[in-house]
Write a protein that holds these residues in place. Structure first.
Motif, PDB file in Angstrom:
ATOM      1  N   MET A 132       0.835  -1.201   0.000  1.00  0.00           N
ATOM      2  CA  MET A 132       0.000   0.000   0.000  1.00  0.00           C
ATOM      3  C   MET A 132       0.867   1.247   0.000  1.00  0.00           C
ATOM      4  N   LYS A 133       0.548   2.164  -0.899  1.00  0.00           N
ATOM      5  CA  LYS A 133       1.292   3.409  -0.979  1.00  0.00           C
ATOM      6  C   LYS A 133       0.785   4.380   0.089  1.00  0.00           C
ATOM      7  N   ILE A 134       1.699   4.870   0.930  1.00  0.00           N
ATOM      8  CA  ILE A 134       1.353   5.745   2.054  1.00  0.00           C
ATOM      9  C   ILE A 134       2.102   7.063   1.933  1.00  0.00           C
ATOM     10  N   SER A 135       1.446   8.151   2.272  1.00  0.00           N
ATOM     11  CA  SER A 135       2.096   9.465   2.344  1.00  0.00           C
ATOM     12  C   SER A 135       1.624  10.201   3.585  1.00  0.00           C
ATOM     13  N   VAL A 136       2.445  11.161   4.008  1.00  0.00           N
ATOM     14  CA  VAL A 136       2.103  12.023   5.141  1.00  0.00           C
ATOM     15  C   VAL A 136       2.067  13.464   4.660  1.00  0.00           C
ATOM     16  N   LEU A 137       0.985  14.155   4.956  1.00  0.00           N
ATOM     17  CA  LEU A 137       0.870  15.590   4.730  1.00  0.00           C
ATOM     18  C   LEU A 137       0.919  16.262   6.090  1.00  0.00           C
ATOM     19  N   ILE A 138       1.580  17.419   6.169  1.00  0.00           N
ATOM     20  CA  ILE A 138       1.759  18.027   7.486  1.00  0.00           C
ATOM     21  C   ILE A 138       1.736  19.547   7.425  1.00  0.00           C
ATOM     22  N   ASP A 139       1.075  20.129   8.409  1.00  0.00           N
ATOM     23  CA  ASP A 139       1.055  21.581   8.610  1.00  0.00           C
ATOM     24  C   ASP A 139       2.424  22.028   9.132  1.00  0.00           C
ATOM     25  N   PHE A 140       2.679  23.332   9.047  1.00  0.00           N
ATOM     26  CA  PHE A 140       3.958  23.867   9.540  1.00  0.00           C
ATOM     27  C   PHE A 140       3.806  24.583  10.876  1.00  0.00           C
ATOM     28  N   SER A 141       3.214  25.774  10.866  1.00  0.00           N
ATOM     29  CA  SER A 141       3.151  26.603  12.076  1.00  0.00           C
ATOM     30  C   SER A 141       2.298  25.955  13.165  1.00  0.00           C
ATOM     31  N   ASN A 142       2.851  25.901  14.361  1.00  0.00           N
ATOM     32  CA  ASN A 142       2.210  25.325  15.549  1.00  0.00           C
ATOM     33  C   ASN A 142       2.069  23.808  15.475  1.00  0.00           C
ATOM     34  N   THR A 143       2.636  23.206  14.433  1.00  0.00           N
ATOM     35  CA  THR A 143       2.649  21.744  14.318  1.00  0.00           C
ATOM     36  C   THR A 143       4.092  21.265  14.290  1.00  0.00           C
ATOM     37  N   ILE A 144       4.817  21.644  13.237  1.00  0.00           N
ATOM     38  CA  ILE A 144       6.263  21.381  13.219  1.00  0.00           C
ATOM     39  C   ILE A 144       6.963  22.345  14.167  1.00  0.00           C
ATOM     40  N   SER A 145       6.638  23.617  14.062  1.00  0.00           N
ATOM     41  CA  SER A 145       7.168  24.604  15.010  1.00  0.00           C
ATOM     42  C   SER A 145       6.290  24.624  16.257  1.00  0.00           C
ATOM     43  N   THR A 146       6.841  25.085  17.360  1.00  0.00           N
ATOM     44  CA  THR A 146       6.066  25.116  18.601  1.00  0.00           C
ATOM     45  C   THR A 146       5.201  26.374  18.671  1.00  0.00           C
ATOM     46  N   VAL A 147       4.076  26.247  19.349  1.00  0.00           N
ATOM     47  CA  VAL A 147       3.186  27.387  19.558  1.00  0.00           C
ATOM     48  C   VAL A 147       3.926  28.504  20.278  1.00  0.00           C
ATOM     49  N   GLU A 148       4.701  28.130  21.294  1.00  0.00           N
ATOM     50  CA  GLU A 148       5.404  29.127  22.097  1.00  0.00           C
ATOM     51  C   GLU A 148       6.370  29.955  21.261  1.00  0.00           C
ATOM     52  N   SER A 149       7.108  29.306  20.370  1.00  0.00           N
ATOM     53  CA  SER A 149       8.091  30.048  19.570  1.00  0.00           C
ATOM     54  C   SER A 149       7.412  30.909  18.510  1.00  0.00           C
ATOM     55  N   GLU A 150       6.284  30.450  17.986  1.00  0.00           N
ATOM     56  CA  GLU A 150       5.520  31.269  17.037  1.00  0.00           C
ATOM     57  C   GLU A 150       5.008  32.533  17.724  1.00  0.00           C
ATOM     58  N   ASN A 151       4.420  32.358  18.902  1.00  0.00           N
ATOM     59  CA  ASN A 151       3.889  33.502  19.644  1.00  0.00           C
ATOM     60  C   ASN A 151       4.992  34.469  20.062  1.00  0.00           C
ATOM     61  N   GLU A 152       6.114  33.922  20.509  1.00  0.00           N
ATOM     62  CA  GLU A 152       7.227  34.764  20.950  1.00  0.00           C
ATOM     63  C   GLU A 152       7.795  35.569  19.786  1.00  0.00           C
ATOM     64  N   SER A 153       7.886  34.958  18.619  1.00  0.00           N
ATOM     65  CA  SER A 153       8.404  35.665  17.443  1.00  0.00           C
ATOM     66  C   SER A 153       7.519  36.852  17.097  1.00  0.00           C
ATOM     67  N   LEU A 154       6.205  36.646  17.140  1.00  0.00           N
ATOM     68  CA  LEU A 154       5.276  37.736  16.835  1.00  0.00           C
ATOM     69  C   LEU A 154       5.348  38.827  17.906  1.00  0.00           C
ATOM     70  N   LYS A 155       5.477  38.433  19.162  1.00  0.00           N
ATOM     71  CA  LYS A 155       5.580  39.415  20.248  1.00  0.00           C
ATOM     72  C   LYS A 155       6.819  40.290  20.085  1.00  0.00           C
ATOM     73  N   ILE A 156       7.938  39.682  19.739  1.00  0.00           N
ATOM     74  CA  ILE A 156       9.181  40.436  19.549  1.00  0.00           C
ATOM     75  C   ILE A 156       9.025  41.432  18.404  1.00  0.00           C
ATOM     76  N   PHE A 157       8.425  40.983  17.312  1.00  0.00           N
ATOM     77  CA  PHE A 157       8.215  41.865  16.163  1.00  0.00           C
ATOM     78  C   PHE A 157       7.306  43.035  16.532  1.00  0.00           C
ATOM     79  N   LEU A 158       6.201  42.760  17.191  1.00  0.00           N
ATOM     80  CA  LEU A 158       5.244  43.830  17.522  1.00  0.00           C
ATOM     81  C   LEU A 158       5.804  44.787  18.574  1.00  0.00           C
ATOM     82  N   GLU A 159       6.636  44.292  19.463  1.00  0.00           N
ATOM     83  CA  GLU A 159       7.261  45.190  20.436  1.00  0.00           C
ATOM     84  C   GLU A 159       8.251  46.125  19.738  1.00  0.00           C
ATOM     85  N   TYR A 160       8.962  45.599  18.761  1.00  0.00           N
ATOM     86  CA  TYR A 160       9.853  46.417  17.925  1.00  0.00           C
ATOM     87  C   TYR A 160       9.056  47.512  17.215  1.00  0.00           C
TER      88      TYR A 160
END
Length: 225
Positions: free
Chosen positions: A1-29
């Motif tokens: 059987m042929k199998i494949s995996v599809l995957i999201d990036f933000s908050n899935t591969i990357s962590t929620v905490e690091s996504e939120n922190e990156s946006l906070k740093i940008f908006l504070e700037y």
């Protein structure tokens, strides 16, 4: 059987905490640069949430939405330097969810293709995955910008399936109940919802739940071995 995996990036591969922190740093700037006295993170996020829903029927990139919010609500017009700072901040601060490398090695050992399916724009995706040194982990990458249609609409999933060669069995991994799980299930994909705490008690339509990529490996082992 042929199998494949599809995957999201933000908050899935990357962590929620690091996504939120990156946006906070940008908006504070931005807040300091343009002399805004009040804190703007929560206000920005709330407005952005609604605009991300609206983009499902009127596609725009994340950066277009960011610029629109800052212009309409804070009277700020981003410069090229500001935009560059946004990308650089995310490239420097994003981190991978636990077990990611073992997950990739597991898929490679089983010769299972993996396709990233992300609502982000092309430039953001290429720059951040390159910075994280994971760009070459994927057989293909499909962004919402490529198809001018974000999740949960089917276009982006269908493009990914075609690139994967229309396998008989497909697992989609994502964090959003509505965009990822709902969208993937609408075209018959088996789903794994990535949650920060798998005992959160929130109802889900996902076939499986995981808190990290070690959980995903365990799920896939039971399913395919």
């Amino acid at each position: 059987m042929k199998i494949s995996v599809l995957i999201d990036f933000s908050n899935t591969i990357s962590t929620v905490e690091s996504e939120n922190e990156s946006l906070k740093i940008f908006l504070e700037y931005i807040r300091k640069k343009y002399g805004i006295q009040r804190q703007i993170y929560d206000e920005f996020v709330n407005i952005r949430h609604q605009k991300l829903i609206e983009r499902e029927s009127n596609f725009r990139t994340f950066m277009d939405i960011n610029m629109e919010i800052l212009r309409e609500n804070f009277r700020i017009r981003l410069t090229n330097d500001d935009i560059e700072y946004y990308y650089e901040t995310h490239c420097k601060n994003l981190t991978l969810r636990e077990g990611y490398y073992d997950f990739i090695n597991f898929l490679k050992s089983k010769r299972i293709p993996i396709v990233m399916v992300t609502d982000a724009d092309f430039e953001y995706t290429i720059r951040t995955t390159s910075a994280l040194k994971i760009l070459n982990d994927f057989n293909y990458i499909v962004t919402a910008e490529d198809v001018k249609s974000p999740k949960p609409r089917p276009d982006i999933f269908i493009r990914a399936l075609l690139l994967a060669g229309c396998p008989e069995k497909v697992y989609f991994i994502g964090d959003s109940e509505r965009r990822d799980i709902g969208g993937a299930r609408s075209i018959g994909l088996e789903t794994i919802r990535m949650k920060d705490h798998i005992d959160e008690g929130e109802n889900t339509l996902a076939d499986h739940e995981a808190g990290n990529f070690y959980d995903v490996i365990d799920i896939l082992k039971l399913e395919i071995e």
